[in-house]
Design a protein around this motif. Structure first.
Motif, PDB file in Angstrom:
ATOM      1  N   ILE A 108      41.240  40.517  47.198  1.00 44.97           N
ATOM      2  CA  ILE A 108      39.960  40.464  47.905  1.00 44.97           C
ATOM      3  C   ILE A 108      38.882  39.831  47.043  1.00 44.97           C
ATOM      4  N   ASN A 110      39.271  37.630  44.707  1.00 42.90           N
ATOM      5  CA  ASN A 110      39.514  36.181  44.641  1.00 42.90           C
ATOM      6  C   ASN A 110      39.056  35.489  45.909  1.00 42.90           C
ATOM      7  N   ARG A 111      39.246  36.124  47.046  1.00 45.63           N
ATOM      8  CA  ARG A 111      38.809  35.556  48.309  1.00 45.63           C
ATOM      9  C   ARG A 111      37.292  35.535  48.441  1.00 45.63           C
ATOM     10  N   THR A 114      35.513  32.910  45.986  1.00 46.36           N
ATOM     11  CA  THR A 114      35.665  31.490  46.254  1.00 46.36           C
ATOM     12  C   THR A 114      34.776  31.012  47.389  1.00 46.36           C
ATOM     13  N   GLU A 115      34.229  31.948  48.142  1.00 42.17           N
ATOM     14  CA  GLU A 115      33.377  31.548  49.271  1.00 42.17           C
ATOM     15  C   GLU A 115      31.962  31.289  48.830  1.00 42.17           C
TER      16      GLU A 115
END
Length: 115
Positions: A108, A110-111, A114-115
Motif C-alpha cells: 500500500i 508503494n502504491r 507513487t501517486e
C-alpha cells in the motif's frame, strides 16, 4: 496526514485479517480496530526503536527475521492495552498477522507514494 492515513489503513487491515483468522484473531468493531491501530502506532514510535536496538545482535544473526518476532510482540502488547475487544489466541497468530500486515503496508505504501 500520513500518520492518520497509516492508522486508518492499519485499522482496515486489522478488520480484514480478523476475518481471515476468524478462530484465532478477534476484533470487536471498527472503533476497536481504530483504537488498536492508534495504540500500535504510538507503541511503534516509542517502544519499538528501543526493542530494535536491544535485539540488533539476534536480528543480525537471523538475517532480519527476528524483526517479525518484535512486530508480533508489539501486536500482543497492543492487544493487552486495548483489552478484550482486540485479541490474539496464540503468539503464532500474532506472528502471521505481523507478516501479513507488514506485506500489505509495504504494498500500500508503494502504491500511495507513487501517486
Amino acid at each position: 496526514m500520513k500518520f492518520w492515513q497509516g492508522v486508518l489503513i492499519n485499522a482496515l487491515l486489522f478488520l480484514a485479517l480478523s476475518g481471515f483468522f476468524r478462530a484465532t484473531f478477534y476484533v470487536e468493531s471498527i472503533w476497536i480496530a481504530l483504537a488498536a491501530s492508534l495504540v500500535l502506532a504510538v507503541l511503534n514510535m516509542s517502544i519499538k526503536p528501543v526493542l530494535s536496538i536491544l535485539s540488533l545482535p539476534i536480528t543480525f544473526l537471523t538475517l532480519g527475521f527476528f524483526s517479525i518476532v518484535i512486530n508480533a510482540f508489539m501486536l500482543k502488547l497492543t492487544a493487552a492495552i486495548v483489552g478484550s475487544g482486540f485479541h490474539f489466541a496464540t503468539f503464532g497468530t500474532a506472528m502471521w498477522v505481523a507478516i501479513l500486515l507488514s506485506l500489505a503496508n509495504l504494498f500500500i505504501s508503494n502504491r500511495v507514494s507513487t501517486e
